[in-house]
Design an enzyme around this catalytic site. Structure first.
Site, mmCIF file in Angstrom:
data_model
loop_
_atom_site.group_PDB
_atom_site.id
_atom_site.type_symbol
_atom_site.label_atom_id
_atom_site.label_comp_id
_atom_site.label_asym_id
_atom_site.label_seq_id
_atom_site.Cartn_x
_atom_site.Cartn_y
_atom_site.Cartn_z
ATOM 1 N N ASP A 74 0.803 -1.228 0.000
ATOM 2 C CA ASP A 74 0.000 0.000 0.000
ATOM 3 C C ASP A 74 0.832 1.273 0.000
ATOM 4 O O ASP A 74 0.409 2.299 -0.502
ATOM 5 C CB ASP A 74 -0.936 0.023 1.220
ATOM 6 C CG ASP A 74 -0.168 0.179 2.519
ATOM 7 O OD1 ASP A 74 0.714 -0.656 2.801
ATOM 8 O OD2 ASP A 74 -0.430 1.164 3.242
ATOM 9 N N ASP A 77 5.548 0.262 3.394
ATOM 10 C CA ASP A 77 5.756 -0.996 4.108
ATOM 11 C C ASP A 77 5.454 -2.146 3.150
ATOM 12 O O ASP A 77 5.228 -1.928 1.965
ATOM 13 C CB ASP A 77 4.822 -1.041 5.326
ATOM 14 C CG ASP A 77 3.386 -0.856 4.901
ATOM 15 O OD1 ASP A 77 2.745 -1.841 4.529
ATOM 16 O OD2 ASP A 77 2.915 0.303 4.874
ATOM 17 N N TYR A 226 -5.746 0.557 8.657
ATOM 18 C CA TYR A 226 -6.868 0.889 7.772
ATOM 19 C C TYR A 226 -8.184 0.509 8.437
ATOM 20 O O TYR A 226 -9.009 -0.191 7.880
ATOM 21 C CB TYR A 226 -6.691 0.230 6.391
ATOM 22 C CG TYR A 226 -5.548 0.867 5.638
ATOM 23 C CD1 TYR A 226 -5.697 2.113 5.043
ATOM 24 C CD2 TYR A 226 -4.295 0.254 5.578
ATOM 25 C CE1 TYR A 226 -4.645 2.730 4.386
ATOM 26 C CE2 TYR A 226 -3.232 0.865 4.928
ATOM 27 C CZ TYR A 226 -3.419 2.101 4.335
ATOM 28 O OH TYR A 226 -2.376 2.716 3.689
ATOM 29 N N GLU A 466 5.663 9.656 3.294
ATOM 30 C CA GLU A 466 5.347 8.326 2.761
ATOM 31 C C GLU A 466 4.442 8.429 1.526
ATOM 32 O O GLU A 466 3.447 9.149 1.550
ATOM 33 C CB GLU A 466 4.648 7.481 3.844
ATOM 34 C CG GLU A 466 4.465 6.027 3.455
ATOM 35 C CD GLU A 466 4.007 5.150 4.627
ATOM 36 O OE1 GLU A 466 3.551 5.684 5.650
ATOM 37 O OE2 GLU A 466 4.120 3.910 4.498
#
Ligand SMILES: *[C@@H]1O[C@H](CO)[C@@H](O)[C@H](O)[C@H]1NC(C)=O
Ligand SMILES: *[C@@H]1O[C@H](CO)[C@@H](O)[C@H](O)[C@H]1NC(C)=O
Length: 485
Positions: A74, A77, A226, A466
């Site tokens: 995603d 990571d 999430y 990120e």
């Protein structure tokens, strides 16, 4: 003193104008799509252009006898979170449906490849009737390590929702992604398109029949990463709206009408992202209402208009903030996901308004379609470098861009440079290093600057540094449009 100050203001203004004119939207488009190659999990194809990445996670799902190889990591990571992955595919597909004709044939093909990498995985994640794989990878094991995907040795646990432990948000978002993608592939690959649509219907039925949030069954693993904050009603309607567009079946229109009443529209009309679909539903539905029986334009049009009024800076009911440099800001991390997603909706809605020859009234402010396009463009230009830092927030685009993004693969040396394993703990040296990342994750758009337009370029500051798959997905559509307008 004041003369010099006046002159420097003039110079700055001229530079800002100059940089606006100089954005290369085509280059940015190419890169925004290439980014997805850097996020690929599984066996990489010979056409892979981001070559510092190698095969990874080739046994995902094998421990339970299911093939879950492939899909996307995603963000920075190595977990495969299906909920945001599916949303990213829905938005990439929407980008192509709306603006694919402006991409040029090679970028259009690359976009299709990026979507298929995701939809092939979504087919695998839904291949056993009655189950939907919501995640692969123990998120705590993964997040505690700084490891290349190619070296991963943390548990690749698969997590599924089922009839008994439902997850309507993740399932209905997959249905949306598959339905939207089925339209993307219809002209070039009818067989694949039909497969996607058939699965979309099945997964939607599962999501609707066994209602519940994956919070309740998988909370300890999906949260706080999430977590579903806004419930699953929005995904059920969103999934049905995409199925309506893909099938034209009255069943889905009736479903949307019957369920829209349950949707909290008190303030959520201004929200759109991987968790909350409200504004997207209204913008999408407002173009689907024509020709439906019964013809029911409300609350879609009113709420889509209210969404626009919540975004336009001059609107008396604006609810987003703008930085001094003009960036749209909403609370929460990874802000550029909101700038790209909301700008995408403005652009799509401006086209509906143009078709209907309509303007929007926000109190006594009148907004025409061109104004919506202008605001969307200001966000795109800001991201590409028309900002006080004079930096692009897309890696590899322009002269100045983030060097220390929060991304394991990008920050650790490539397997081709350093073939020995770098374990969980040893990777920490690279995480805390002051050197720029050795590998360019071309096209990655990071979380972006703070409300004062400043950007620390720090790997540890993941909320800003990120990249994620859902920041880029609507950006692909925006760039395609501005490339040819
Ligand atoms: C999911 O969990 C979060 C955090 O515990 C909570 O805030 C949210 O309301 C939950 N969502 C649903 C739909 O239950
Ligand atoms: C929410 O939608 C319902 C119709 O589904 C409508 O009756 C109601 O007025 C709406 N509320 C707001 C605040 O827009």
């Amino acid at each position: 003193m004041s003369l010099i100050h006046g002159l420097s203001v003039l110079v700055v203004a001229a530079m800002a104008t100059g940089s606006v004119a100089s954005h290369n939207y085509g280059d940015a488009l190419t890169k925004s799509i290439m980014f997805y190659e850097g996020q690929r999990s599984g066996k990489l194809p010979p056409t892979q252009r981001i070559t510092w990445r190698k095969d990874s996670a080739l046994r995902d799902g094998f421990e339970i006898g299911v093939d879950l190889v492939g899909g996307y990591y995603d963000a920075g990571d190595n977990v495969k979170f299906t909920f945001p992955m599916a949303f990213s595919m829905t938005m990439l597909a929407w980008s192509v449906l709306e603006f694919g004709q402006s991409m040029g044939s090679s970028e259009l093909q690359r976009s299709l490849d990026a979507i298929q990498w995701g939809t092939d995985y979504l087919l695998k994640a839904t291949s056993i009737p009655g189950f939907v794989f919501a995640q692969v990878g123990d998120p705590y094991g993964d997040h505690n390590c700084w490891e290349r995907p190619e070296d991963m040795d943390t548990p690749r646990t698969p997590y599924a929702v089922s009839k008994q432990f439902p997850g309507s948000e993740v399932s209905a978002e997959i249905a949306a992604a598959l339905a939207a993608s089925s339209m993307v592939f219809r002209p070039t690959n009818r067989g694949y398109s039909a497969r996607l649509l058939k699965r979309a219907r099945m997964v939607f039925e599962f999501a609707d029949k066994y209602r519940g949030s994956y919070n309740d069954s998988l909370g300890p693993w999906v949260c706080p990463f999430y977590c579903d904050f806004s419930g699953y009603q929005d995904e059920l309607i969103w999934g049905a709206a995409w199925l309506l567009r893909a099938t034209k079946a009255p069943f889905y229109w009736n479903y949307v009408l019957a369920n829209i009443k349950n949707l909290d529209n008190s303030s959520s009309f201004s929200e759109f992202g991987w968790d909350t679909k409200h504004a997207g539903i209204n913008v999408l539905a407002s173009r689907l209402i024509k020709g439906q029986t019964p013809y029911v334009p409300e609350p879609f049009i009113t709420n889509a208009d209210k969404f626009v009024c919540s975004v336009l800076p001059e609107s008396p009911t604006v609810s987003v903030s703008y930085s001094p440099g003009g960036l749209l800001i909403k609370p929460g991390g990874s802000n550029l996901q909101r700038a790209t997603a909301l700008s995408f909706l403005l652009l799509v809605y401006s086209r509906s308004m143009s078709r209907d020859n309509r303007v929007i009234r926000c109190g006594n402010v009148v907004a025409n379609p061109a104004r919506l396009v202008q605001v969307a463009r200001s966000q795109v230009d800001y991201i590409l470098g028309s900002n006080p830092m004079k930096m692009s927030y897309m890696v590899g685009y322009g002269d100045k861009f983030p060097q220390k993004i929060h991304h394991r693969g990008s920050s650790l040396p490539s397997v081709s440079q350093h073939s020995q394993r770098i374990d969980c703990v040893s990777g920490g040296t690279y995480f805390s290093s002051n050197n720029p990342n050795p590998n360019l994750l071309t096209g990655a758009v990071v979380g972006g600057p703070d409300i004062k337009d400043s950007y620390a370029d720090s790997r540890a500051d993941f909320a800003h540094s990120e990249p994620t798959t859902y920041i880029n997905a609507p950006f692909v559509g925006l760039l395609a449009y501005f490339k040819s307008h």
